[in-house]
Structure formats: C-alpha cells, structure tokens
Design an enzyme around this catalytic site. Structure first.
Site, PDB file in Angstrom:
ATOM      1  N   THR A  80      42.568  26.529 -20.335  1.00 15.89           N
ATOM      2  CA  THR A  80      43.940  26.144 -20.686  1.00 15.89           C
ATOM      3  C   THR A  80      44.715  27.277 -21.351  1.00 15.89           C
ATOM      4  OG1 THR A  80      43.328  25.234 -22.869  1.00 15.89           O
ATOM      5  CG2 THR A  80      43.267  23.720 -20.976  1.00 15.89           C
ATOM      6  N   ASN A  87      41.477  30.643 -12.235  1.00 14.25           N
ATOM      7  CA  ASN A  87      42.046  30.272 -10.936  1.00 14.25           C
ATOM      8  C   ASN A  87      42.323  31.476 -10.043  1.00 14.25           C
ATOM      9  OD1 ASN A  87      41.930  27.548 -11.310  1.00 14.25           O
ATOM     10  ND2 ASN A  87      44.076  27.290 -11.857  1.00 14.25           N
ATOM     11  N   ASP A 131      56.529  27.426 -10.018  1.00 17.52           N
ATOM     12  CA  ASP A 131      57.558  28.412  -9.736  1.00 17.52           C
ATOM     13  C   ASP A 131      57.660  28.592  -8.217  1.00 17.52           C
ATOM     14  OD1 ASP A 131      58.275  28.925 -12.354  1.00 17.52           O
ATOM     15  OD2 ASP A 131      56.690  30.410 -12.633  1.00 17.52           O
ATOM     16  N   THR A 168      45.305  22.650   0.462  1.00 16.30           N
ATOM     17  CA  THR A 168      44.110  22.813  -0.362  1.00 16.30           C
ATOM     18  C   THR A 168      44.376  23.778  -1.504  1.00 16.30           C
ATOM     19  OG1 THR A 168      42.619  22.375   1.499  1.00 16.30           O
ATOM     20  CG2 THR A 168      41.690  23.546  -0.382  1.00 16.30           C
ATOM     21  N   GLU A 169      43.982  23.375  -2.701  1.00 16.86           N
ATOM     22  CA  GLU A 169      44.088  24.237  -3.884  1.00 16.86           C
ATOM     23  C   GLU A 169      42.677  24.668  -4.274  1.00 16.86           C
ATOM     24  OE1 GLU A 169      44.395  26.505  -6.297  1.00 16.86           O
ATOM     25  OE2 GLU A 169      46.435  25.714  -6.458  1.00 16.86           O
ATOM     26  N   SER A 174      46.093  21.781 -12.930  1.00 16.14           N
ATOM     27  CA  SER A 174      46.554  21.265 -14.214  1.00 16.14           C
ATOM     28  C   SER A 174      47.792  20.411 -14.000  1.00 16.14           C
ATOM     29  CB  SER A 174      46.883  22.421 -15.167  1.00 16.14           C
ATOM     30  OG  SER A 174      45.707  23.068 -15.588  1.00 16.14           O
ATOM     31  N   GLY A 183      60.964  19.885 -16.865  1.00 13.73           N
ATOM     32  CA  GLY A 183      62.399  19.778 -16.627  1.00 13.73           C
ATOM     33  C   GLY A 183      63.049  21.067 -16.169  1.00 13.73           C
ATOM     34  N   GLY A 184      62.482  22.223 -16.567  1.00 11.82           N
ATOM     35  CA  GLY A 184      63.077  23.503 -16.205  1.00 11.82           C
ATOM     36  C   GLY A 184      62.442  24.170 -15.004  1.00 11.82           C
ATOM     37  N   LEU A 212      50.089  16.681 -22.756  1.00 11.51           N
ATOM     38  CA  LEU A 212      49.534  15.501 -22.079  1.00 11.51           C
ATOM     39  C   LEU A 212      48.783  15.910 -20.810  1.00 11.51           C
ATOM     40  CD1 LEU A 212      52.675  13.177 -22.379  1.00 11.51           C
ATOM     41  CD2 LEU A 212      50.765  13.370 -23.980  1.00 11.51           C
ATOM     42  N   GLU A 213      47.996  16.970 -20.934  1.00  8.99           N
ATOM     43  CA  GLU A 213      47.380  17.562 -19.744  1.00  8.99           C
ATOM     44  C   GLU A 213      46.215  16.761 -19.179  1.00  8.99           C
ATOM     45  OE1 GLU A 213      45.602  21.804 -18.077  1.00  8.99           O
ATOM     46  OE2 GLU A 213      46.442  21.699 -20.102  1.00  8.99           O
TER      47      GLU A 213
END
Length: 244
Positions: A80, A87, A131, A168-169, A174, A183-184, A212-213
């Site tokens: 985290t 990743n 992004d 596929t990831e 997360s 929101g941004g 709140l992950e």
C-alpha cells in the site's frame, strides 16, 4: 439500511468463467489486455456503500475475521505504500513469478497467501480510480482535452477497443468501498464483486489509512459491461464484473 444502496446488475459474462500516483488505490495498469469473451446471462443484487461510517463499520468487521499473520500484514502494508514496487514487476512479467527480485517475490507469496483468509461475504460494489495511462499508449495522451474534459471522439475509439470485452490485470487491484475517493480521477471503474470472491478490506493496515481500501488478487480478469462519460464531461465511468 442508511448509507447502503442496493443495485440491480444485469450483464453478460464469459461462459468459462496500474503505477499509483500518490497511493496504492489509484492505479494505471499498462500490462492489461482486452479480448472478446463468450457471453452468458447474469443478474443479481449488489451492496453499494454511500456513507463513510457504514463502510468503515462493515470493513472493520470483515478485517477482524481474517486473522492475518504479522508477515502477511507487513507485506500488505508495504504494497500500500507504493504499489508500483510490486505491481510493476508483476505486470512486466505478465503475472509470472519467474524473474522477480527475491524480496518482491517473498512479499508476493505472502500477499497471495493472505487471500486464502480474505473473501467477500456478499455481493458488493467496489471502486477504483485511474489516470489516462490505464487506456494504454494508444489513447493516454489523447483522451483528455486541454481543459481536462473527455475527448468524445477518442472516447468512442476507446469504447470500440474495450467495451463488452474482458481485461486481465497482472498486478493486485486496489479498490475502495466508496467512489468519493476518486472525485478528481479521469477514469473511475465500478466493480461488481460476487459473494465468495477473493478480496479483503485492508484499510486498518494500509500505509494510507482512511481510503476504505479493499485489495483484490493479482491475475484477475474482469468484463467491461458499460463505459460512459460523466455529466460534467470530466470522467469516464466504467462498469465491470470481476471474474471469480
């Protein structure tokens, strides 16, 4: 119940069945691939949290059930702090453990191990912000206009490539229990995660608590059922179903 909304989902699934900006929740996976899937019908009810305190209460209750070991907790906290350290290599190797640095491999094994204890107790909705790099080099520099709005012409090209297909990831995913975290962000994915799927609320041990992950396993595939532009023309809203 106050603060919780029930959503009805009707979509199609396969019959056979990101580097962060400031935190681990915001990801830009560049080693994901889209392909056409066979479709079968699916419909069910999912819980969506709209109140922070309700979400925390639910999440903390789940976390207490996991009984994670100290090494597992430390590996997740390391993730985290900077998800790209784990990743990044996983995506570069398309999820293959071979060739991973020894210290990263050790953490990957511990995180993988933790998912034997962490499962969704009900159908639930999770959110992730991304992004433009999420869309890949073909679109990442073209999807936003200079004023930050979505380029609608490019968006139609994006839809043609990703909509009604699976993806596929290779890294861990997360997410958050609430959409307000993003929101941004120009891209927000609303994941439908079914009861019994691997995944756990990790906010109590996150390096960035308060988000709140909820962490989902690596090598996960999901089906993109819908892609829309938000009313203010500043976000791409994706709806997807995580495959078990």
């Amino acid at each position: 119940m106050k603060g919780i909304r029930k959503s009805i989902l009707c979509l199609v699934l396969s019959a056979g069945v990101i580097a962060p900006v400031t935190t681990s929740i915001v990801q830009s996976p560049q080693k994901c691939y889209a392909c056409t899937v066979d479709k079968g019908s699916y419909a069910d009810t999912f819980t969506e949290f709209t109140n922070v305190e309700e979400a925390k209460k639910w999440g903390n209750a789940q976390y207490k059930k996991y009984g994670l070991s100290k090494p597992e907790q430390e590996a997740i906290k390391f993730y985290t702090r900077d998800a790209s350290k784990i990743n990044g290599p996983l995506r570069a190797n398309q999820g293959n453990e071979n060739g991973l640095p020894a210290d990263i491999l050790q953490k990957v094994k511990l995180i993988d191990q933790s998912f034997s204890k962490m499962k969704m107790p009900q159908n639930i909705i999770l959110f992730r912000g991304d992004d433009p790099a999420y869309l890949g080099p073909e679109f990442q520099d073209k999807i936003l206009n200079k004023d930050g709005t979505i380029n609608k012409t490019v968006f139609e090209q994006v839809k043609a490539k990703f909509l009604k297909k699976d993806r596929t990831e290779y890294g861990y995913i997360s997410t958050s229990l609430m959409s307000a975290q993003f929101g941004g962000r120009p891209i927000v994915t609303k994941f439908k995660v079914t009861n019994g799927s691997k995944g756990g609320y990790i906010d109590p041990i996150s390096y960035f608590p308060g988000q709140l992950e909820v962490l989902l396993p690596r090598n996960n595939s999901y089906y993109i059922s819908d892609m829309q532009i938000s009313p203010n023309n500043r976000q791409i809203m994706i709806t997807a179903m995580i495959f078990k």
